[in-house]
Motif scaffolding. Structure first.
Motif, PDB file in Angstrom:
ATOM      1  N   ASP A   1      26.552  45.047  -3.119  1.00  0.00           N
ATOM      2  CA  ASP A   1      25.634  46.176  -3.290  1.00  0.00           C
ATOM      3  C   ASP A   1      26.380  47.328  -3.971  1.00  0.00           C
ATOM      4  O   ASP A   1      26.875  48.242  -3.329  1.00  0.00           O
ATOM      5  CB  ASP A   1      25.081  46.597  -1.927  1.00  0.00           C
ATOM      6  CG  ASP A   1      24.089  47.730  -2.023  1.00  0.00           C
ATOM      7  OD1 ASP A   1      23.604  48.026  -3.125  1.00  0.00           O
ATOM      8  OD2 ASP A   1      23.800  48.336  -0.967  1.00  0.00           O
ATOM      9  N   LYS A   2      26.441  47.272  -5.286  1.00  0.00           N
ATOM     10  CA  LYS A   2      27.238  48.236  -6.063  1.00  0.00           C
ATOM     11  C   LYS A   2      26.697  49.659  -5.991  1.00  0.00           C
ATOM     12  O   LYS A   2      27.457  50.615  -6.085  1.00  0.00           O
ATOM     13  CB  LYS A   2      27.325  47.781  -7.520  1.00  0.00           C
ATOM     14  CG  LYS A   2      28.088  46.488  -7.683  1.00  0.00           C
ATOM     15  CD  LYS A   2      28.062  45.996  -9.107  1.00  0.00           C
ATOM     16  CE  LYS A   2      28.744  44.643  -9.179  1.00  0.00           C
ATOM     17  NZ  LYS A   2      28.499  43.977 -10.439  1.00  0.00           N
ATOM     18  N   ASN A   3      25.386  49.810  -5.832  1.00  0.00           N
ATOM     19  CA  ASN A   3      24.829  51.159  -5.781  1.00  0.00           C
ATOM     20  C   ASN A   3      24.615  51.663  -4.351  1.00  0.00           C
ATOM     21  O   ASN A   3      24.034  52.727  -4.150  1.00  0.00           O
ATOM     22  CB  ASN A   3      23.532  51.243  -6.599  1.00  0.00           C
ATOM     23  CG  ASN A   3      22.429  50.357  -6.054  1.00  0.00           C
ATOM     24  OD1 ASN A   3      22.575  49.703  -5.017  1.00  0.00           O
ATOM     25  ND2 ASN A   3      21.311  50.321  -6.763  1.00  0.00           N
ATOM     26  N   ASP A   4      25.092  50.907  -3.373  1.00  0.00           N
ATOM     27  CA  ASP A   4      25.070  51.309  -1.961  1.00  0.00           C
ATOM     28  C   ASP A   4      23.700  51.749  -1.447  1.00  0.00           C
ATOM     29  O   ASP A   4      23.591  52.659  -0.632  1.00  0.00           O
ATOM     30  CB  ASP A   4      26.091  52.426  -1.701  1.00  0.00           C
ATOM     31  CG  ASP A   4      27.518  51.951  -1.830  1.00  0.00           C
ATOM     32  OD1 ASP A   4      27.792  50.796  -1.449  1.00  0.00           O
ATOM     33  OD2 ASP A   4      28.366  52.727  -2.321  1.00  0.00           O
ATOM     34  N   ASP A   5      22.650  51.042  -1.878  1.00  0.00           N
ATOM     35  CA  ASP A   5      21.322  51.386  -1.382  1.00  0.00           C
ATOM     36  C   ASP A   5      20.857  50.454  -0.264  1.00  0.00           C
ATOM     37  O   ASP A   5      19.740  50.563   0.222  1.00  0.00           O
ATOM     38  CB  ASP A   5      20.302  51.417  -2.513  1.00  0.00           C
ATOM     39  CG  ASP A   5      20.032  50.058  -3.131  1.00  0.00           C
ATOM     40  OD1 ASP A   5      20.740  49.081  -2.803  1.00  0.00           O
ATOM     41  OD2 ASP A   5      19.110  49.964  -3.968  1.00  0.00           O
ATOM     42  N   GLY A   6      21.729  49.503   0.143  1.00  0.00           N
ATOM     43  CA  GLY A   6      21.381  48.605   1.235  1.00  0.00           C
ATOM     44  C   GLY A   6      20.509  47.438   0.826  1.00  0.00           C
ATOM     45  O   GLY A   6      20.089  46.650   1.668  1.00  0.00           O
ATOM     46  N   GLN A   7      20.214  47.345  -0.457  1.00  0.00           N
ATOM     47  CA  GLN A   7      19.418  46.248  -0.978  1.00  0.00           C
ATOM     48  C   GLN A   7      20.141  45.645  -2.171  1.00  0.00           C
ATOM     49  O   GLN A   7      21.066  46.239  -2.718  1.00  0.00           O
ATOM     50  CB  GLN A   7      18.036  46.756  -1.404  1.00  0.00           C
ATOM     51  CG  GLN A   7      17.278  47.359  -0.225  1.00  0.00           C
ATOM     52  CD  GLN A   7      15.800  47.190  -0.394  1.00  0.00           C
ATOM     53  OE1 GLN A   7      15.323  46.090  -0.651  1.00  0.00           O
ATOM     54  NE2 GLN A   7      15.057  48.261  -0.236  1.00  0.00           N
ATOM     55  N   ILE A   8      19.692  44.471  -2.560  1.00  0.00           N
ATOM     56  CA  ILE A   8      20.310  43.760  -3.674  1.00  0.00           C
ATOM     57  C   ILE A   8      19.317  43.719  -4.827  1.00  0.00           C
ATOM     58  O   ILE A   8      18.208  43.182  -4.677  1.00  0.00           O
ATOM     59  CB  ILE A   8      20.686  42.312  -3.251  1.00  0.00           C
ATOM     60  CG1 ILE A   8      21.629  42.329  -2.056  1.00  0.00           C
ATOM     61  CG2 ILE A   8      21.281  41.540  -4.413  1.00  0.00           C
ATOM     62  CD1 ILE A   8      22.927  43.048  -2.290  1.00  0.00           C
ATOM     63  N   ASN A   9      19.708  44.283  -5.966  1.00  0.00           N
ATOM     64  CA  ASN A   9      18.846  44.191  -7.141  1.00  0.00           C
ATOM     65  C   ASN A   9      19.196  42.919  -7.908  1.00  0.00           C
ATOM     66  O   ASN A   9      20.099  42.172  -7.516  1.00  0.00           O
ATOM     67  CB  ASN A   9      18.947  45.449  -8.015  1.00  0.00           C
ATOM     68  CG  ASN A   9      20.339  45.671  -8.573  1.00  0.00           C
ATOM     69  OD1 ASN A   9      21.072  44.734  -8.892  1.00  0.00           O
ATOM     70  ND2 ASN A   9      20.714  46.933  -8.710  1.00  0.00           N
ATOM     71  N   GLY A  10      18.493  42.670  -8.993  1.00  0.00           N
ATOM     72  CA  GLY A  10      18.699  41.438  -9.748  1.00  0.00           C
ATOM     73  C   GLY A  10      20.112  41.264 -10.252  1.00  0.00           C
ATOM     74  O   GLY A  10      20.676  40.167 -10.182  1.00  0.00           O
TER      75      GLY A  10
END
Length: 176
Positions: free
Chosen positions: A112-121
């Motif tokens: 999770d590179k942007n540390d938002d707690g979710q996984i983007n594509g």
């Protein structure tokens, strides 16, 4: 209630996690799996997110070992398949999520590179390519796992995908 797909996938999981190939799963095997995953993400062994993943794998081993009548220090194939099968077949979604949720959370922490707690594509693609999948297959897999179509994968969606994989309802293997 036996299910050949579940049984085959649990046997495959045992083989992947038995790092020293001694026919037993030990706590060290689970630690090696966490280290292998961390290396595939290029993370140093002393990174906090690697420690979280290692702790999660230790907890999973402890959970499975406690569910057996054998030694708490190792699991035979039969003991692993029985304990993991019981978790999948009998204990239900909440128990499955308690046992595997920390591992998924640790994996999310690694990618999770942007540390938002979710996984983007893009993050998901990094995850699956770290596990050895090609880019095109990783993109296709994302579409299968993103059940609500919002372009982000929550921990709940990832846990559901792991359950579906083990029941043969999905061919996306998220645990390597």
């Amino acid at each position: 209630m036996a299910n050949p797909v579940v049984d085959t996938r649990l046997s495959k999981r045992f083989d992947k996690w038995d790092f020293d190939r001694n026919g037993l799963l030990e706590r060290e095997d689970f630690e090696q799996e966490a280290a292998r995953i961390a290396r595939s993400f290029g993370k140093p062994s002393d990174a906090p997110e690697v420690a979280a993943l290692r702790d999660a794998f230790h907890a999973l081993f402890d959970y499975l070992a406690a569910a057996t009548e054998g030694s708490a220090s190792s699991l035979s194939r039969e003991e692993f398949e029985k304990a993991a099968g019981d978790l999948i077949y009998n204990q239900g979604e909440a128990a499955f999520n308690r046992a595997l949720g920390p591992v998924v959370s640790g994996l999310v922490g690694l990618c999770d590179k942007n540390d938002d707690g979710q996984i983007n594509g893009e993050e998901f693609q990094s995850w699956l390519t770290a596990l050895g999948l090609d880019t095109t297959s990783a993109k296709d897999a994302f579409q299968q796992v993103d059940t609500n179509g919002d372009g982000e994968l929550s921990q709940e969606e990832l846990l559901a995908a792991i359950r579906q994989y083990h029941f043969g309802q999905l061919d996306v293997e998220l645990l390597g």
